[in-house]
Design an enzyme around this catalytic site. Structure first.
Site, short mmCIF file in Angstrom:
data_model
loop_
_atom_site.label_atom_id
_atom_site.label_comp_id
_atom_site.label_asym_id
_atom_site.label_seq_id
_atom_site.Cartn_x
_atom_site.Cartn_y
_atom_site.Cartn_z
N HIS A 254 57.72 52.65 97.65
CA HIS A 254 58.47 51.54 97.48
C HIS A 254 59.10 51.61 96.08
O HIS A 254 60.09 50.91 95.42
CB HIS A 254 57.96 50.26 97.75
N CYS A 255 58.42 52.30 95.18
CA CYS A 255 58.60 52.08 93.42
C CYS A 255 59.31 53.07 92.99
O CYS A 255 60.55 52.98 92.50
CB CYS A 255 57.32 52.02 93.02
N ILE A 256 59.15 54.38 92.94
CA ILE A 256 59.97 55.41 92.39
C ILE A 256 61.08 55.53 92.83
O ILE A 256 62.25 55.73 91.99
CB ILE A 256 58.76 56.74 92.12
N ASP A 259 63.10 51.39 92.07
CA ASP A 259 63.17 50.72 91.11
C ASP A 259 64.40 51.22 90.04
O ASP A 259 64.96 50.17 89.67
CB ASP A 259 61.96 50.56 90.40
#
Length: 417
Positions: A254-256, A259
């Protein structure tokens, strides 16, 4: 602070709830999915979730009325146009604004969800003010971006330092005090919620950019017939000024992959083109298709048409030794291969119910390593070859090309052939 309400019982929310129970908070978890609520109540997803100090509900309004602190961990995904979807944040802000006690006694509201800079000011503050609450008096508002690494036993949630920003000085004091009690790690206060939000995006954009760099290097060196892994290992002997990242089949979670778009979009709304961040995203988003195309090319060179081939994908999760499939490169690789009408089998030891076979040793035309689970690092390549496999596409550069070839396999890695 005694009673804590947590909005969102996904991975982060469950971990926060579990830790808060361990630190002897009374906790109520809120989620819109009744099945998620039920599994939390049963203690299946929240440690000690069946204790008397834990409740779970879909009724956020009643949950926040008596809460001393509120933590928001709801998802902030991208839509099909790569714009952040903040509808969950908006919904929670509305629930908090209508559900708080008329006399909230300085309730602390913390957003842990990853958000674009300005979200707190643009979405949360107006809703609370419209309900008649004074920020910094009736309600304290802070942003403490989540930091969590699923599957990493060396860095548990309680031990990871955190960044905290707030709308007021007193709000910052309250947020730092709360996390000092919740965590064992240091809390780094910053001057605003905008700085806190930007810091989270920078952390993951840094990784995205460096992974994109080594992916681009790998593709370039592949054209020059230079082994990228050997070259990167050599560069890594420099004791300063260089951090080793590894090329691979793509980034997930979900992050890299998400974001950087929060900053790209926010900057675009102010007339700035974040070209470097965009370029990194394009490179990394391209990697699953690159792996699929290398697979097809290797099949054809070996005399097998892709529409007549069966390919085994090893790993569906986005990272090693976890069962989380969010934005996994598996899906891009599979979709591209299926566009050639290639038959696909899947094996992931962390996801047995989503595997189509029960072993990595299958009679298929090619095996593609997507996720470098520990189990895959010790695969018997001779056994793989004896099972009828001709081609090994090493999407994580885990295996020795020499050992693969000596086992009778055609080997292709990322930037190494």
């Amino acid at each position: 602070m005694r009673r804590l309400a947590i909005f969102g019982l996904g991975y982060v929310g469950r971990e926060v709830a579990s830790l808060a129970l361990e630190r002897e908070f009374d906790v109520v978890g809120i989620d819109t999915d009744p099945a998620v609520v039920e599994s939390a109540r049963e203690g299946e997803t929240v440690r000690d979730g069946s204790s008397d100090r834990f409740e779970a509900t879909t009724d956020g309004g009643s949950a926040v009325e008596d809460a001393d602190g509120i933590v928001v961990t709801v998802p902030t995904p991208l839509d099909s146009s790569y714009s952040v979807d903040l509808s969950a944040i908006e919904g929670v802000a509305d629930v908090i604004a209508t559900g708080l006690s008329p006399d909230p006694r300085g309730t602390l509201v913390v957003l842990e969800s990853t958000i674009p800079p300005g979200t707190v000011a643009d979405i949360v503050v107006p809703r609370l003010q419209a309900a008649g609450y004074e920020i910094g008096d009736d309600v304290f508002l802070a942003h403490v971006p989540e930091r969590i690494d699923p599957g990493n036993d060396e860095w548990l949630l309680a031990e990871i330092p955190r960044v905290a920003g707030a709308r007021t000085d007193r709000g910052l004091e309250r947020a730092v005090s709360f996390y000092d009690r919740l965590l064992d790690a240091d809390i780094h206060p910053v001057s605003s919620t905008e700085v806190a939000a930007a810091s989270k995006i920078i952390e993951n954009a840094y990784r995205d950019i460096n992974i994109a760099f080594v992916n681009e290097v790998a593709l370039t060196l592949d054209e020059l017939q230079i082994d990228a892994s050997e070259a990167l290992d050599a560069a890594d002997t420099k004791p300063f000024g260089f951090t080793r990242f590894s090329p691979g089949a793509g980034v997930g979670g979900h992050c890299i992959p998400i974001d950087p778009y929060f900053l790209i979009e926010r900057a675009a709304s102010n007339g700035h083109n974040s070209r470097f961040l965009k370029a990194a995203r394009e490179v990394n988003d391209r990697m699953p298709a690159y792996i699929a195309e290398r697979t097809v090319d290797t099949l054809v060179r070996g005399g097998t048409l892709p529409q007549e081939a069966t390919v085994l994908l090893l790993g569906k999760a986005f990272k090693p030794n976890v069962s989380d499939t969010r934005n996994s490169p598996y899906f891009g690789i599979r979709t591209k291969l299926e566009s050639y009408h290639t038959s696909i089998e899947t094996y992931d030891p962390t996801l047995p119910d989503e595997s189509t076979v029960d072993s990595p040793y299958q009679e298929v035309d090619a095996v593609v390593l997507v996720t470098d689970h520990d189990e895959f690092r010790t695969l018997d390549l001779r056994r793989m070859s004896d099972s009828g496999v001709d081609i090994l596409i090493d999407g994580r550069n885990v295996f020795s090309p020499e050992k693969a070839r000596s086992a009778g396999l055609t080997y292709v890695g990322v930037g190494r052939s």
